[in-house]
Scaffold this motif. Structure first.
Motif, short mmCIF file in Angstrom:
data_model
loop_
_atom_site.label_atom_id
_atom_site.label_comp_id
_atom_site.label_asym_id
_atom_site.label_seq_id
_atom_site.Cartn_x
_atom_site.Cartn_y
_atom_site.Cartn_z
N SER A 14 0.83 -1.20 0.00
CA SER A 14 0.00 0.00 0.00
C SER A 14 0.86 1.25 0.00
N LEU A 15 0.30 2.31 -0.54
CA LEU A 15 0.88 3.64 -0.48
C LEU A 15 -0.26 4.64 -0.37
N ARG A 16 0.03 5.78 0.24
CA ARG A 16 -0.93 6.87 0.25
C ARG A 16 -0.29 8.10 -0.39
N LEU A 17 -0.88 8.54 -1.46
CA LEU A 17 -0.41 9.74 -2.13
C LEU A 17 -1.17 10.95 -1.59
N SER A 18 -0.46 12.07 -1.53
CA SER A 18 -1.07 13.32 -1.11
C SER A 18 -0.96 14.34 -2.23
N CYS A 19 -1.96 15.18 -2.30
CA CYS A 19 -1.98 16.29 -3.26
C CYS A 19 -2.29 17.54 -2.45
N ALA A 20 -1.26 18.34 -2.22
CA ALA A 20 -1.41 19.55 -1.42
C ALA A 20 -1.54 20.76 -2.33
N ALA A 21 -2.50 21.61 -2.00
CA ALA A 21 -2.74 22.80 -2.81
C ALA A 21 -2.20 24.04 -2.12
N SER A 22 -1.71 24.97 -2.90
CA SER A 22 -1.28 26.27 -2.38
C SER A 22 -1.73 27.34 -3.35
N GLY A 23 -2.07 28.49 -2.80
CA GLY A 23 -2.49 29.60 -3.65
C GLY A 23 -3.96 29.59 -3.98
N PHE A 24 -4.69 28.58 -3.52
CA PHE A 24 -6.13 28.54 -3.75
C PHE A 24 -6.76 27.58 -2.75
N ASN A 25 -8.06 27.71 -2.59
CA ASN A 25 -8.79 26.84 -1.68
C ASN A 25 -9.26 25.62 -2.46
N LEU A 26 -8.62 24.51 -2.17
CA LEU A 26 -8.90 23.28 -2.90
C LEU A 26 -10.34 22.80 -2.69
N ASN A 27 -10.96 23.26 -1.62
CA ASN A 27 -12.30 22.78 -1.27
C ASN A 27 -13.32 23.02 -2.38
N TYR A 28 -13.10 24.03 -3.21
CA TYR A 28 -14.08 24.41 -4.21
C TYR A 28 -13.81 23.81 -5.59
N TYR A 29 -12.81 22.96 -5.66
CA TYR A 29 -12.41 22.38 -6.94
C TYR A 29 -12.63 20.88 -6.97
N ASN A 30 -12.83 20.38 -8.16
CA ASN A 30 -12.75 18.94 -8.38
C ASN A 30 -11.27 18.56 -8.48
N ILE A 31 -10.92 17.44 -7.88
CA ILE A 31 -9.54 16.96 -7.93
C ILE A 31 -9.52 15.58 -8.57
N GLY A 32 -8.67 15.45 -9.56
CA GLY A 32 -8.51 14.17 -10.23
C GLY A 32 -7.11 13.63 -10.04
N TRP A 33 -7.00 12.33 -10.02
CA TRP A 33 -5.70 11.64 -10.04
C TRP A 33 -5.57 10.94 -11.39
N PHE A 34 -4.42 11.12 -12.01
CA PHE A 34 -4.11 10.49 -13.28
C PHE A 34 -2.74 9.83 -13.16
N ARG A 35 -2.44 8.95 -14.09
CA ARG A 35 -1.13 8.31 -14.06
C ARG A 35 -0.64 8.06 -15.47
N GLN A 36 0.67 7.98 -15.60
CA GLN A 36 1.27 7.71 -16.89
C GLN A 36 2.45 6.76 -16.70
N ALA A 37 2.33 5.60 -17.31
CA ALA A 37 3.39 4.61 -17.28
C ALA A 37 4.32 4.84 -18.47
#
Length: 124
Positions: A17-40
């Motif tokens: 297992s791993l837990r990834l974090s996505c930290a926001a700065s410069g804006f309030n993340l609460n009002y946005y949709n957040i997506g996770w994507f990956r590229q192999a």
């Protein structure tokens, strides 16, 4: 300036297992949709999961039941808990921010703001 920063990637054995974090700065993340994507390596970028401002979530079939996306509004951070990892999960993982009432885990064009990515490597 709106910025996203991923962390938590690393090397893990298959089944781990791993837990990834996505930290926001410069804006309030609460009002946005957040997506996770990956590229192999050698592959196109693909969607993984998303969460909208109301907490509704979506997962692509390949990770459903293994990954969980969540948000901590107080910390201005979104998490991706990844369990039962497989070698095919190996990729650079990116978080992205976008707008709208509904989020899509598939439509990367819905997300104008992107982080730099974090490497996840799953060994067999």
């Amino acid at each position: 300036q709106l910025q996203l920063a991923e962390s938590g990637g690393g090397l893990v054995q298959s089944g781990g297992s791993l837990r990834l974090s996505c930290a926001a700065s410069g804006f309030n993340l609460n009002y946005y949709n957040i997506g996770w994507f990956r590229q192999a390596p050698g592959k196109e970028r693909e969607g993984v999961s998303c969460i909208n401002s109301s907490g509704d979530t979506e997962y692509v079939d390949s990770v459903a039941g293994r990954f969980t996306i969540s948000r901590d509004n107080a910390k201005n951070t979104v998490y991706l808990q990844m369990n039962s990892l497989k070698p095919e999960d190996t990729a650079v993982y990116y978080c992205a921010a976008g707008y709208g009432h509904y989020c899509s885990a598939y439509a990367s064009d819905d997300y104008p703001y992107w982080g730099q990515g974090t490497q996840v490597t799953v060994s067999s």
